[in-house]
Design an enzyme around this catalytic site. Structure first.
Site, short mmCIF file in Angstrom:
data_model
loop_
_atom_site.label_atom_id
_atom_site.label_comp_id
_atom_site.label_asym_id
_atom_site.label_seq_id
_atom_site.Cartn_x
_atom_site.Cartn_y
_atom_site.Cartn_z
N ARG A 7 -9.87 0.64 8.62
CA ARG A 7 -9.44 -0.73 8.91
C ARG A 7 -10.51 -1.50 9.69
O ARG A 7 -10.30 -2.67 10.01
CB ARG A 7 -8.18 -0.66 9.76
CG ARG A 7 -6.94 -1.20 9.09
CD ARG A 7 -5.80 -0.95 10.07
NE ARG A 7 -4.63 -1.73 9.78
CZ ARG A 7 -3.56 -1.26 9.14
NH1 ARG A 7 -3.53 -0.04 8.66
NH2 ARG A 7 -2.51 -2.03 8.97
N ARG A 30 11.30 -1.77 11.33
CA ARG A 30 10.02 -1.61 12.05
C ARG A 30 9.87 -2.74 13.06
O ARG A 30 9.92 -3.91 12.69
CB ARG A 30 8.87 -1.64 11.04
CG ARG A 30 8.42 -0.26 10.65
CD ARG A 30 7.32 -0.32 9.63
NE ARG A 30 6.12 -1.03 10.09
CZ ARG A 30 4.99 -1.06 9.39
NH1 ARG A 30 4.92 -0.43 8.24
NH2 ARG A 30 3.96 -1.71 9.86
N ARG A 42 -0.95 -9.65 13.18
CA ARG A 42 -1.43 -8.59 12.28
C ARG A 42 -2.25 -9.17 11.13
O ARG A 42 -3.27 -8.61 10.74
CB ARG A 42 -0.26 -7.78 11.74
CG ARG A 42 0.27 -6.78 12.78
CD ARG A 42 1.69 -6.37 12.50
NE ARG A 42 1.83 -5.65 11.26
CZ ARG A 42 2.99 -5.59 10.57
NH1 ARG A 42 4.05 -6.23 11.01
NH2 ARG A 42 3.07 -4.88 9.48
N LYS A 71 0.83 -1.22 0.00
CA LYS A 71 0.00 0.00 0.00
C LYS A 71 0.87 1.26 0.00
O LYS A 71 0.64 2.18 -0.78
CB LYS A 71 -0.93 0.03 1.23
CG LYS A 71 -1.90 -1.14 1.29
CD LYS A 71 -2.89 -0.99 2.45
CE LYS A 71 -2.23 -1.12 3.81
NZ LYS A 71 -1.83 -2.51 4.16
N ARG A 107 11.33 -6.68 4.94
CA ARG A 107 11.22 -5.26 5.33
C ARG A 107 11.82 -5.04 6.72
O ARG A 107 12.37 -3.99 6.99
CB ARG A 107 9.75 -4.82 5.30
CG ARG A 107 9.56 -3.33 5.48
CD ARG A 107 8.15 -2.89 5.14
NE ARG A 107 7.20 -3.24 6.18
CZ ARG A 107 5.88 -3.04 6.09
NH1 ARG A 107 5.35 -2.51 5.01
NH2 ARG A 107 5.09 -3.37 7.08
P1 ADP Z 1 0.80 -2.59 7.80
O1 ADP Z 1 -0.24 -2.33 6.75
O2 ADP Z 1 2.07 -3.15 7.22
O3 ADP Z 1 0.32 -3.37 9.00
P2 ADP Z 1 0.65 0.15 8.78
O4 ADP Z 1 1.80 1.07 8.80
O5 ADP Z 1 -0.50 0.48 7.91
O6 ADP Z 1 1.31 -1.24 8.40
O7 ADP Z 1 0.10 -0.05 10.27
C1 ADP Z 1 0.92 -0.37 11.35
C2 ADP Z 1 0.10 -0.48 12.62
O8 ADP Z 1 -0.51 0.80 12.91
C3 ADP Z 1 -1.08 -1.46 12.60
O9 ADP Z 1 -0.69 -2.78 12.90
C4 ADP Z 1 -2.00 -0.86 13.69
O10 ADP Z 1 -1.54 -1.19 14.99
C5 ADP Z 1 -1.80 0.64 13.52
N1 ADP Z 1 -2.82 1.21 12.61
C6 ADP Z 1 -2.60 1.76 11.37
N2 ADP Z 1 -3.75 2.17 10.82
C7 ADP Z 1 -4.74 1.88 11.71
C8 ADP Z 1 -6.16 2.06 11.70
N3 ADP Z 1 -6.81 2.60 10.67
N4 ADP Z 1 -6.85 1.65 12.81
C9 ADP Z 1 -6.22 1.10 13.84
N5 ADP Z 1 -4.90 0.89 13.91
C10 ADP Z 1 -4.14 1.27 12.85
#
Ligand code: ADP
Length: 191
Positions: A89, A134, A146, A14, A128
């Site tokens: 999400r 991360r 996740r 993404k 990654r």
């Molecule tokens: P990825 O898609 O690789 O999991 P992101 O950077 O999008 O990575 O998200 C990392 C973390 O940030 C998620 O595992 C969650 O804990 C938090 N997070 C991100 N976006 C949201 C959201 N819309 N609602 C709740 N938690 C979120």
């Protein structure tokens, strides 16, 4: 105005694709994950809350996330449109987003869902971990959580947009540029 939701499991690409789409369509890119990580790095109150959930691979609570997202959108009154990356999400977040956009005379144009098989996702996240450092990529149990949280809480959000005829599934495997071409072709159909 074009407002896109870029959707897909952790590791689907993404962030990578959002950066390319921003250049193509001159949109504002809002990644909730990036905003949380920025807050953690700068040791804000929001960062402390987010970290306690992100470290375990769980979602940050909806009320916190929705409020933050609305604040970010409001920072860009002159935007030509937005790419929402990592948001919504949960179905609750999707409803809140619709409600918020409606109040500003805006709406979601399209959700683009990147499809990548589970084994390739795990492989990409482990890779990654070596390059980006991360914390939530470094531990296989956190990665598995996740992906499980995605299946349970996030995947149903696709149905929310499908029901509104605003859903396109895109194959997320193969060269980055080819995935980008597929995304642009899907977007251009809606313009
Ligand atoms: P990825 O898609 O690789 O999991 P992101 O950077 O999008 O990575 O998200 C990392 C973390 O940030 C998620 O595992 C969650 O804990 C938090 N997070 C991100 N976006 C949201 C959201 N819309 N609602 C709740 N938690 C979120």
């Amino acid at each position: 105005m074009i407002n896109l939701v870029l959707f897909g499991p952790p590791g689907a690409g993404k962030g990578t694709q959002a950066k390319k789409l921003v250049d193509n369509y001159h949109l504002v890119h809002l990644s909730t994950g990036d905003i949380f990580r920025y807050n953690i790095k700068h040791q804000t109150e929001l960062g402390a809350i987010a970290k306690s959930y992100m470290d375990d691979g769980n979602l940050v609570p909806d009320d916190v996330t929705i409020k933050m997202l609305e604040t970010e959108v409001n920072k860009h009154p002159d935007a030509k449109g937005f790419i929402f990356d990592g948001f919504p999400r949960t179905e609750n977040q999707a409803k809140a987003l619709d409600h918020f956009l409606e109040s500003k005379d805006m709406d979601i144009t399209l959700m683009l869902s990147l499809q990548v098989p589970d084994d390739e996702l795990t492989e990409r996240l482990q890779k990654r971990a070596e390059t980006d450092g991360r914390a939530d990529d470094a531990d296989s149990e956190i990665i598995a959580n996740r992906i499980a949280v995605y299946k349970r809480e996030t995947e149903p959000v696709a149905e929310y947009y499908r029901a509104q005829d605003k859903f396109e599934a895109i194959r997320g495997t193969g060269p980055i540029d080819e995935v980008g071409n597929r995304l642009r072709a899907a977007i251009d159909k809606y313009l």
